[in-house]
Write a protein that holds these residues in place. Structure first.
Motif, mmCIF file in Angstrom:
data_model
loop_
_atom_site.group_PDB
_atom_site.id
_atom_site.type_symbol
_atom_site.label_atom_id
_atom_site.label_comp_id
_atom_site.label_asym_id
_atom_site.label_seq_id
_atom_site.Cartn_x
_atom_site.Cartn_y
_atom_site.Cartn_z
ATOM 1 N N TRP A 90 36.730 37.954 35.384
ATOM 2 C CA TRP A 90 36.896 39.289 35.944
ATOM 3 C C TRP A 90 36.122 39.423 37.251
ATOM 4 C CZ3 TRP A 90 32.834 42.881 36.667
ATOM 5 C CH2 TRP A 90 31.576 42.472 36.170
ATOM 6 N N TYR A 91 36.404 40.492 37.980
ATOM 7 C CA TYR A 91 35.535 40.974 39.046
ATOM 8 C C TYR A 91 35.827 42.459 39.254
ATOM 9 C CZ TYR A 91 39.474 40.137 42.329
ATOM 10 O OH TYR A 91 40.693 40.124 42.965
ATOM 11 N N ALA A 92 34.887 43.145 39.823
ATOM 12 C CA ALA A 92 34.906 44.608 39.824
ATOM 13 C C ALA A 92 36.087 45.204 40.573
ATOM 14 C CB ALA A 92 33.594 45.150 40.398
ATOM 15 N N GLY A 93 36.530 44.567 41.644
ATOM 16 C CA GLY A 93 37.613 45.123 42.439
ATOM 17 C C GLY A 93 38.995 44.841 41.898
ATOM 18 N N CYS A 94 39.092 44.189 40.757
ATOM 19 C CA CYS A 94 40.381 43.816 40.163
ATOM 20 C C CYS A 94 40.842 44.928 39.217
ATOM 21 C CB CYS A 94 40.217 42.491 39.413
ATOM 22 S SG CYS A 94 41.658 41.958 38.475
ATOM 23 N N ARG A 98 39.492 46.253 35.309
ATOM 24 C CA ARG A 98 38.961 47.574 34.976
ATOM 25 C C ARG A 98 39.764 48.207 33.845
ATOM 26 N NH1 ARG A 98 35.499 49.192 39.024
ATOM 27 N NH2 ARG A 98 35.603 51.362 38.359
ATOM 28 N N ALA A 99 41.069 47.984 33.846
ATOM 29 C CA ALA A 99 41.923 48.579 32.821
ATOM 30 C C ALA A 99 41.646 48.007 31.435
ATOM 31 C CB ALA A 99 43.392 48.378 33.187
ATOM 32 N N GLU A 100 41.335 46.719 31.364
ATOM 33 C CA GLU A 100 41.134 46.093 30.058
ATOM 34 C C GLU A 100 39.691 46.182 29.560
ATOM 35 O OE1 GLU A 100 42.172 41.973 30.398
ATOM 36 O OE2 GLU A 100 40.310 41.429 31.433
ATOM 37 N N ALA A 101 38.769 46.584 30.436
ATOM 38 C CA ALA A 101 37.344 46.605 30.082
ATOM 39 C C ALA A 101 37.036 47.405 28.815
ATOM 40 C CB ALA A 101 36.519 47.115 31.265
ATOM 41 N N LEU A 131 26.689 44.448 38.110
ATOM 42 C CA LEU A 131 25.885 45.275 37.207
ATOM 43 C C LEU A 131 26.346 46.723 37.228
ATOM 44 C CD1 LEU A 131 22.351 43.755 37.869
ATOM 45 C CD2 LEU A 131 23.706 43.565 35.767
ATOM 46 N N ALA A 132 26.805 47.205 38.389
ATOM 47 C CA ALA A 132 27.338 48.567 38.468
ATOM 48 C C ALA A 132 28.585 48.690 37.602
ATOM 49 C CB ALA A 132 27.664 48.920 39.917
ATOM 50 N N PHE A 133 29.444 47.686 37.627
ATOM 51 C CA PHE A 133 30.638 47.657 36.771
ATOM 52 C C PHE A 133 30.224 47.684 35.302
ATOM 53 C CE2 PHE A 133 33.772 45.488 34.208
ATOM 54 C CZ PHE A 133 35.005 45.849 34.726
ATOM 55 N N GLN A 134 29.245 46.884 34.960
ATOM 56 C CA GLN A 134 28.808 46.813 33.562
ATOM 57 C C GLN A 134 28.218 48.139 33.090
ATOM 58 O OE1 GLN A 134 27.767 42.001 33.640
ATOM 59 N NE2 GLN A 134 26.178 43.434 33.080
ATOM 60 N N VAL A 159 42.187 24.282 29.962
ATOM 61 C CA VAL A 159 43.230 25.279 29.742
ATOM 62 C C VAL A 159 43.534 25.960 31.082
ATOM 63 C CG1 VAL A 159 41.478 26.969 29.017
ATOM 64 C CG2 VAL A 159 43.866 27.378 28.476
ATOM 65 N N PRO A 160 44.775 25.908 31.570
ATOM 66 C CA PRO A 160 45.106 26.484 32.870
ATOM 67 C C PRO A 160 44.807 27.978 32.942
ATOM 68 C CG PRO A 160 46.864 25.046 32.106
ATOM 69 C CD PRO A 160 45.925 25.225 30.947
ATOM 70 N N LEU A 161 44.151 28.394 34.017
ATOM 71 C CA LEU A 161 43.853 29.803 34.256
ATOM 72 C C LEU A 161 44.463 30.186 35.593
ATOM 73 C CD1 LEU A 161 40.074 29.865 33.226
ATOM 74 C CD2 LEU A 161 42.039 30.494 31.827
ATOM 75 N N GLN A 162 45.660 30.789 35.544
ATOM 76 C CA GLN A 162 46.376 31.079 36.780
ATOM 77 C C GLN A 162 46.104 32.456 37.350
ATOM 78 O OE1 GLN A 162 48.056 30.119 33.932
ATOM 79 N NE2 GLN A 162 49.349 28.367 34.363
ATOM 80 N N ALA A 163 45.337 33.287 36.686
ATOM 81 C CA ALA A 163 45.135 34.649 37.165
ATOM 82 C C ALA A 163 43.799 35.173 36.710
ATOM 83 C CB ALA A 163 46.258 35.557 36.646
ATOM 84 N N VAL A 164 43.303 36.148 37.421
ATOM 85 C CA VAL A 164 42.129 36.917 37.019
ATOM 86 C C VAL A 164 42.595 38.354 36.842
ATOM 87 C CG1 VAL A 164 39.831 37.724 37.686
ATOM 88 C CG2 VAL A 164 40.552 35.409 38.300
ATOM 89 N N PRO A 165 42.451 38.931 35.640
ATOM 90 C CA PRO A 165 41.712 38.383 34.505
ATOM 91 C C PRO A 165 42.517 37.385 33.683
ATOM 92 C CG PRO A 165 42.616 40.527 33.932
ATOM 93 C CD PRO A 165 42.932 40.305 35.388
ATOM 94 N N SER A 166 41.788 36.500 33.026
ATOM 95 C CA SER A 166 42.337 35.669 31.960
ATOM 96 C C SER A 166 41.318 35.658 30.829
ATOM 97 C CB SER A 166 42.596 34.239 32.431
ATOM 98 O OG SER A 166 43.754 34.155 33.225
ATOM 99 N N THR A 167 41.786 35.488 29.614
ATOM 100 C CA THR A 167 40.914 35.501 28.448
ATOM 101 C C THR A 167 41.165 34.259 27.615
ATOM 102 O OG1 THR A 167 40.964 37.930 28.423
ATOM 103 C CG2 THR A 167 40.216 36.837 26.414
ATOM 104 N N VAL A 168 40.095 33.608 27.205
ATOM 105 C CA VAL A 168 40.183 32.394 26.394
ATOM 106 C C VAL A 168 39.371 32.598 25.128
ATOM 107 C CG1 VAL A 168 39.624 29.927 26.279
ATOM 108 C CG2 VAL A 168 40.498 30.911 28.410
#
Length: 216
Positions: A90-94, A98-101, A131-134, A159-168
């Motif tokens: 993840w990153y804050a500007g994505c 933010r939607a899945e958080a 930290l602000a996101f958290q 395991v291929p990670l083609q996008a951010v976010p991705s979850t493993v």
């Protein structure tokens, strides 16, 4: 066809392309935008929340993810050996991040007693932004800084990670049990985690049955 008409068609095509790109960005942020794209070697790929799961006998070697959290602590998945680990890039500007958080926070809180641990991998932000996101989403689990892309690159070898976010999702042996590319729905992730938890439960039940029959 006159020059004026050709110009209108060209402008229309350009606008359509821009709209299509905007829709793709809303679906998920590409690895190229994550700061890890140069390392992973991926172009922009829109994540659609698709899930891939592997049966226990299809899984590879143990995966170890480690680094320094934004709070300054050393974190390693080896500390949770035997438990289920959910990794999330993840990153804050994505926007999808933010939607899945909230769903990730809920999972971390509800499944802690079941031995489920979450670990974020942030591919873009400095400590202040992360930290602000958290704080905003009251995230109870740590995230490690990966602006170099080394952690994501290491995972991509497994395991291929083609996008951010991705979850493993890693099983109790630290092997990749499932991958979700793009924004993950809370109910979907809960179902995947339940499947992996049930594997351990099934093994324990089988061992108990064998022990019981032997003692009889």
């Amino acid at each position: 066809m006159g020059r004026r008409n050709r110009g209108r068609l060209a402008r229309t095509a350009a606008v359509s392309s821009a709209l299509a790109a905007t829709v793709g960005l809303l679906a998920a942020c590409g690895a190229a935008e994550s700061g890890a794209g140069d390392v992973v070697g991926q172009g922009f790929v829109s994540g659609d929340g698709s899930v891939q799961q592997w049966e226990p006998d299809e899984r590879g070697d143990t995966v170890v993810v480690e680094g320094t959290s934004f709070e300054g602590d050393e974190v390693s998945t080896t500390d949770w050996s035997g438990d289920i680990v959910v990794l999330n890039t993840w990153y804050a500007g994505c926007a999808p991040c933010r939607a899945e958080a909230p769903d990730l926070v809920t999972l971390a809180e509800d499944r802690e007693a079941d031995g489920v641990h979450l670990l974020g991998i942030n591919t873009e932000d400095d400590a202040g932004t992360a930290l602000a996101f958290q704080r905003t989403f009251e995230v109870p689990y740590p995230s490690i800084e990966d602006r170099s892309g080394q952690v994501v690159a290491g995972l991509s070898g497994v395991v291929p990670l083609q996008a951010v976010p991705s979850t493993v999702v890693l099983d109790g042996e630290g092997r990749v049990a499932a991958r979700i590319v793009g924004q993950v729905a809370g109910s979907t992730l809960e179902g995947v985690v339940d499947d992996v938890l049930a594997e351990d439960g099934g093994d324990e039940a089988q061992a108990s049955s064998v022990t019981g029959s032997g003692s009889a």
